[in-house]
Design a protein around this motif. Structure first.
Motif, PDB file in Angstrom:
ATOM      1  N   ARG A  54       0.852  -1.186   0.000  1.00 54.47           N
ATOM      2  CA  ARG A  54       0.000   0.000   0.000  1.00 54.47           C
ATOM      3  C   ARG A  54       0.887   1.235   0.000  1.00 54.47           C
ATOM      4  O   ARG A  54       1.956   1.250   0.590  1.00 54.47           O
ATOM      5  CB  ARG A  54      -0.902   0.018   1.230  1.00 54.47           C
ATOM      6  N   PHE A  55       0.442   2.272  -0.667  1.00 55.26           N
ATOM      7  CA  PHE A  55       1.239   3.476  -0.800  1.00 55.26           C
ATOM      8  C   PHE A  55       0.461   4.678  -0.302  1.00 55.26           C
ATOM      9  O   PHE A  55      -0.757   4.695  -0.344  1.00 55.26           O
ATOM     10  CB  PHE A  55       1.616   3.700  -2.268  1.00 55.26           C
ATOM     11  N   LYS A  56       1.173   5.672   0.114  1.00 49.39           N
ATOM     12  CA  LYS A  56       0.542   6.929   0.485  1.00 49.39           C
ATOM     13  C   LYS A  56       0.178   7.678  -0.791  1.00 49.39           C
ATOM     14  O   LYS A  56       0.970   7.768  -1.725  1.00 49.39           O
ATOM     15  CB  LYS A  56       1.498   7.787   1.316  1.00 49.39           C
ATOM     16  N   LYS A  57      -1.012   8.196  -0.846  1.00 42.35           N
ATOM     17  CA  LYS A  57      -1.494   8.864  -2.053  1.00 42.35           C
ATOM     18  C   LYS A  57      -0.659  10.093  -2.389  1.00 42.35           C
ATOM     19  O   LYS A  57      -0.359  10.341  -3.558  1.00 42.35           O
ATOM     20  CB  LYS A  57      -2.954   9.258  -1.875  1.00 42.35           C
ATOM     21  N   ASP A  58      -0.264  10.852  -1.377  1.00 43.79           N
ATOM     22  CA  ASP A  58       0.502  12.060  -1.657  1.00 43.79           C
ATOM     23  C   ASP A  58       1.913  11.735  -2.164  1.00 43.79           C
ATOM     24  O   ASP A  58       2.450  12.445  -3.006  1.00 43.79           O
ATOM     25  CB  ASP A  58       0.555  12.983  -0.443  1.00 43.79           C
ATOM     26  N   SER A  59       2.488  10.637  -1.704  1.00 43.13           N
ATOM     27  CA  SER A  59       3.808  10.232  -2.193  1.00 43.13           C
ATOM     28  C   SER A  59       3.738   9.830  -3.660  1.00 43.13           C
ATOM     29  O   SER A  59       4.631  10.151  -4.445  1.00 43.13           O
ATOM     30  CB  SER A  59       4.350   9.054  -1.380  1.00 43.13           C
ATOM     31  N   LEU A  60       2.685   9.137  -4.018  1.00 42.48           N
ATOM     32  CA  LEU A  60       2.513   8.750  -5.415  1.00 42.48           C
ATOM     33  C   LEU A  60       2.263   9.978  -6.289  1.00 42.48           C
ATOM     34  O   LEU A  60       2.791  10.072  -7.398  1.00 42.48           O
ATOM     35  CB  LEU A  60       1.362   7.760  -5.554  1.00 42.48           C
ATOM     36  N   ALA A  61       1.459  10.909  -5.795  1.00 43.74           N
ATOM     37  CA  ALA A  61       1.162  12.110  -6.577  1.00 43.74           C
ATOM     38  C   ALA A  61       2.431  12.936  -6.822  1.00 43.74           C
ATOM     39  O   ALA A  61       2.574  13.557  -7.881  1.00 43.74           O
ATOM     40  CB  ALA A  61       0.103  12.945  -5.876  1.00 43.74           C
ATOM     41  N   LYS A  62       3.355  12.931  -5.886  1.00 44.65           N
ATOM     42  CA  LYS A  62       4.602  13.673  -6.065  1.00 44.65           C
ATOM     43  C   LYS A  62       5.460  13.076  -7.172  1.00 44.65           C
ATOM     44  O   LYS A  62       6.189  13.790  -7.846  1.00 44.65           O
ATOM     45  CB  LYS A  62       5.391  13.716  -4.758  1.00 44.65           C
ATOM     46  N   ILE A  63       5.354  11.769  -7.371  1.00 45.27           N
ATOM     47  CA  ILE A  63       6.119  11.131  -8.443  1.00 45.27           C
ATOM     48  C   ILE A  63       5.672  11.665  -9.795  1.00 45.27           C
ATOM     49  O   ILE A  63       6.482  11.821 -10.714  1.00 45.27           O
ATOM     50  CB  ILE A  63       5.974   9.594  -8.375  1.00 45.27           C
ATOM     51  N   LEU A  64       4.396  11.986  -9.923  1.00 48.83           N
ATOM     52  CA  LEU A  64       3.886  12.520 -11.186  1.00 48.83           C
ATOM     53  C   LEU A  64       4.486  13.880 -11.525  1.00 48.83           C
ATOM     54  O   LEU A  64       4.513  14.273 -12.691  1.00 48.83           O
ATOM     55  CB  LEU A  64       2.356  12.623 -11.145  1.00 48.83           C
ATOM     56  N   GLU A  65       4.964  14.592 -10.526  1.00 45.44           N
ATOM     57  CA  GLU A  65       5.556  15.909 -10.745  1.00 45.44           C
ATOM     58  C   GLU A  65       7.045  15.834 -11.075  1.00 45.44           C
ATOM     59  O   GLU A  65       7.635  16.812 -11.490  1.00 45.44           O
ATOM     60  CB  GLU A  65       5.357  16.777  -9.501  1.00 45.44           C
ATOM     61  N   GLN A  66       7.639  14.662 -10.882  1.00 44.44           N
ATOM     62  CA  GLN A  66       9.072  14.502 -11.105  1.00 44.44           C
ATOM     63  C   GLN A  66       9.356  14.193 -12.573  1.00 44.44           C
ATOM     64  O   GLN A  66       8.490  13.693 -13.292  1.00 44.44           O
ATOM     65  CB  GLN A  66       9.623  13.387 -10.219  1.00 44.44           C
ATOM     66  N   PRO A  67      10.587  14.472 -13.013  1.00 41.21           N
ATOM     67  CA  PRO A  67      10.951  14.187 -14.405  1.00 41.21           C
ATOM     68  C   PRO A  67      11.303  12.710 -14.608  1.00 41.21           C
ATOM     69  O   PRO A  67      12.470  12.341 -14.700  1.00 41.21           O
ATOM     70  CB  PRO A  67      12.166  15.088 -14.638  1.00 41.21           C
TER      71      PRO A  67
END
Length: 135
Positions: free
Chosen positions: A26-39
């Motif tokens: 299981r993952f934290k939603k905010d941690s996953l969302a931050k990956i979308l902002e990374q290159p």
């Protein structure tokens, strides 16, 4: 007797102390969302978007749809992730249009058949699982 009482108290307190830990896988939603902002490459962003779609599916269908459509956008040009996006679009349709969802699950499964490896098998099994749920 006093020693047993102390041990029981420590046992009970240690059980309440670990409530903040996530279950494995299981993952934290905010941690996953931050990956979308990374290159990172689009395949990773597609996978993360689909994970977020799963995370939100039970509590916020609008957010789940948003992440499914985002994942579909990141999947363009990659046949594997395009097939996976069909699975997630079918999941969105399952409640309102089960016949259309079933068709999408079977189309996704057909397209995923071409790919070897455990990831393809995982998504193919998800197709069959969700297909069985709509009928």
């Amino acid at each position: 007797m006093k020693l047993y009482s102390i041990l029981i108290l420590i046992f009970i307190l240690s059980g309440t102390y670990n409530n903040g830990q996530d279950a494995p896988g299981r993952f934290k939603k905010d941690s996953l969302a931050k990956i979308l902002e990374q290159p990172v490459n689009d395949s990773i962003k597609a996978r993360v978007s689909f994970l977020l779609s799963d995370e939100w599916a039970d509590s916020d269908t609008t957010a789940s749809k948003k992440y499914t459509m985002l994942g579909k956008g990141f999947s363009k040009g990659n046949p594997f992730w395009e097939a996976v996006s069909l699975l997630y679009e079918g999941k969105l349709l399952a409640a309102t249009a089960p016949d259309s969802a079933a068709g999408m699950f079977m189309l996704a499964e057909k397209r995923l058949k071409r790919f070897p490896g455990p990831a393809a098998l995982l998504f193919r099994s998800m197709c069959w699982h969700d297909y069985a749920r709509v009928f």
